[in-house]
Design an enzyme around this catalytic site. Structure first.
Site, PDB file in Angstrom:
ATOM      1  N   TYR A 197       0.825  -1.194   0.000  1.00 30.43           N
ATOM      2  CA  TYR A 197       0.000   0.000   0.000  1.00 30.43           C
ATOM      3  C   TYR A 197       0.869   1.258   0.000  1.00 30.43           C
ATOM      4  O   TYR A 197       1.322   1.738   1.049  1.00 30.43           O
ATOM      5  CB  TYR A 197      -0.929   0.021   1.211  1.00 30.43           C
ATOM      6  CG  TYR A 197      -1.863  -1.168   1.309  1.00 30.43           C
ATOM      7  CD1 TYR A 197      -2.178  -1.951   0.199  1.00 30.43           C
ATOM      8  CD2 TYR A 197      -2.435  -1.529   2.532  1.00 30.43           C
ATOM      9  CE1 TYR A 197      -3.032  -3.039   0.295  1.00 30.43           C
ATOM     10  CE2 TYR A 197      -3.296  -2.614   2.640  1.00 30.43           C
ATOM     11  CZ  TYR A 197      -3.577  -3.370   1.516  1.00 30.43           C
ATOM     12  OH  TYR A 197      -4.423  -4.445   1.620  1.00 30.43           O
TER      13      TYR A 197
ATOM     14  N   HIS B 196       0.038 -12.161   0.408  1.00 32.92           N
ATOM     15  CA  HIS B 196      -0.666 -11.157  -0.381  1.00 32.92           C
ATOM     16  C   HIS B 196      -0.654 -11.435  -1.885  1.00 32.92           C
ATOM     17  O   HIS B 196       0.402 -11.671  -2.483  1.00 32.92           O
ATOM     18  CB  HIS B 196      -0.009  -9.793  -0.119  1.00 32.92           C
ATOM     19  CG  HIS B 196      -0.908  -8.617  -0.333  1.00 32.92           C
ATOM     20  ND1 HIS B 196      -0.442  -7.324  -0.331  1.00 32.92           N
ATOM     21  CD2 HIS B 196      -2.249  -8.535  -0.557  1.00 32.92           C
ATOM     22  CE1 HIS B 196      -1.454  -6.495  -0.519  1.00 32.92           C
ATOM     23  NE2 HIS B 196      -2.568  -7.214  -0.673  1.00 32.92           N
TER      24      HIS B 196
END
Length: 336
Positions: free
Chosen positions: A51, A139
């Protein structure tokens, strides 16, 4: 220890927007949003190195590092190592091209090996200003980022990240691990393995009012049978269910806009907010342990906490099903 026992409350805070996902967010606004989540009683925070190339973790750490560590639950992800050098060319992010273009310019190494997993965790701890993580998600080992190559990434994670995280859990270093993805297939594949065994999964965008049928067919029955919990990410489908214009991280197509309009019309008829319908629907499935909407403004946090406890009449859920706006197999609040 189950995922429900580990997580603190049914409403968490997803920090992808703090990585400047769609816009460059001023630091003071980002910090104020995290503080607002804390003041509203939210005690589960999810983040990731991806992010904003470490930006979301750093911003979250700036606030949480001043809070008592035993008073909140923290999860981050592995699969991306943030390098010191800057990225010169445009990043190849598969279907998610342009995501986090306003984040840090650092080069990102996409790797799910054992060494990369351990390095990723060490770097996350530094950015977050903490000495431990509660939950770690593997992820984005899925089709949306890797296309037909995703099974190769999955195998890299199975022999690397999965084993490292299983060991760390068994040693008590972390409490739980699982997958954090936008697709159901990698989780289904993991649940079909004899080992390693995940404790839960973070599924983003695939159990919302706009998209839940596929998850209901195979994944959620498997998870329920194995007592594996789900954190619901992206309950507003990238924002289109909360007044935004994005769906699946891109501009919402006309068919989605039309469906959202129908949902909003029905919600208005019953005098409820669309956010309340979205959050409470996502939490109605027995596998759901928590839901983690993202936010970049303190006012959005207030809306989310209010939506979670808003009274939604049973008649709304009956009408929702009668209108064909939810799948017939989807559990609804109040046993509607």
């Amino acid at each position: 220890m189950t995922l429900n026992e580990i997580l603190s409350g049914r409403l968490g805070f997803g920090t992808a927007p703090l990585g400047n996902m769609f816009r460059a967010i001023p630091e003071d606004e980002a910090f104020a949003t995290v503080e607002a989540a804390w003041e509203r009683g939210i005690r589960y925070y999810d983040t990731a190195p991806f992010y904003g190339a470490g930006l979301a973790e750093s911003r979250l750490g700036q606030v949480l590092s001043a809070k008592p560590r035993d008073s909140y639950v923290l999860s981050t992800k592995v699969g991306r190592v943030i390098l010191d050098e800057h990225e010169e060319a445009a990043r190849d992010l598969g279907e998610k091209g342009g995501l986090f273009e306003h984040g840090n310019p650092n080069k990102i190494l996409h790797e799910w090996t054992a060494d990369a997993t351990e390095r990723s965790i060490e770097d996350s701890l530094k950015r977050l200003g903490t000495d431990r993580l509660d939950v770690v998600w593997v992820h984005d080992i899925a089709q949306d980022f890797h296309g037909d190559l995703w099974l190769g990434k999955f195998e890299e994670a199975r022999t690397g990240a999965f084993r490292v995280l299983s060991r760390l859990r068994d040693e008590g270093v972390i409490k739980a691990w699982g997958l954090g993805v936008n697709k159901t297939e990698p989780i289904e594949l993991t649940l079909a393995l004899d080992e390693p065994r995940p404790d839960g999964f973070l599924l983003a965008g695939r159990y919302t009012l706009l998209d839940h049928e596929h998850a209901l067919q195979r994944l959620l029955p498997m998870a329920q049978e194995q007592n594996v919990g789900m954190v619901v990410g992206g309950p507003y489908s990238s924002g289109v269910l909360a007044g935004g214009t994005h769906f699946e991280y891109q501009q919402a197509p006309p068919r989605i806009v039309e469906r959202v309009d129908r949902l909003k019309t029905l919600a208005a008829r019953h005098g409820i907010s669309i956010k309340a319908a979205a959050l409470q629907f996502s939490l109605a499935h027995p596998v759901a342990a928590a839901v983690i909407p993202g936010a970049t403004r303190p006012s959005r946090i207030a809306e989310d906490t209010a939506a979670l406890v808003e009274t939604v009449p049973a008649e709304f859920w009956h009408d929702l099903r009668a209108a064909g706006l939810v799948h017939s197999a989807a559990p609804l609040p109040h046993n509607a």
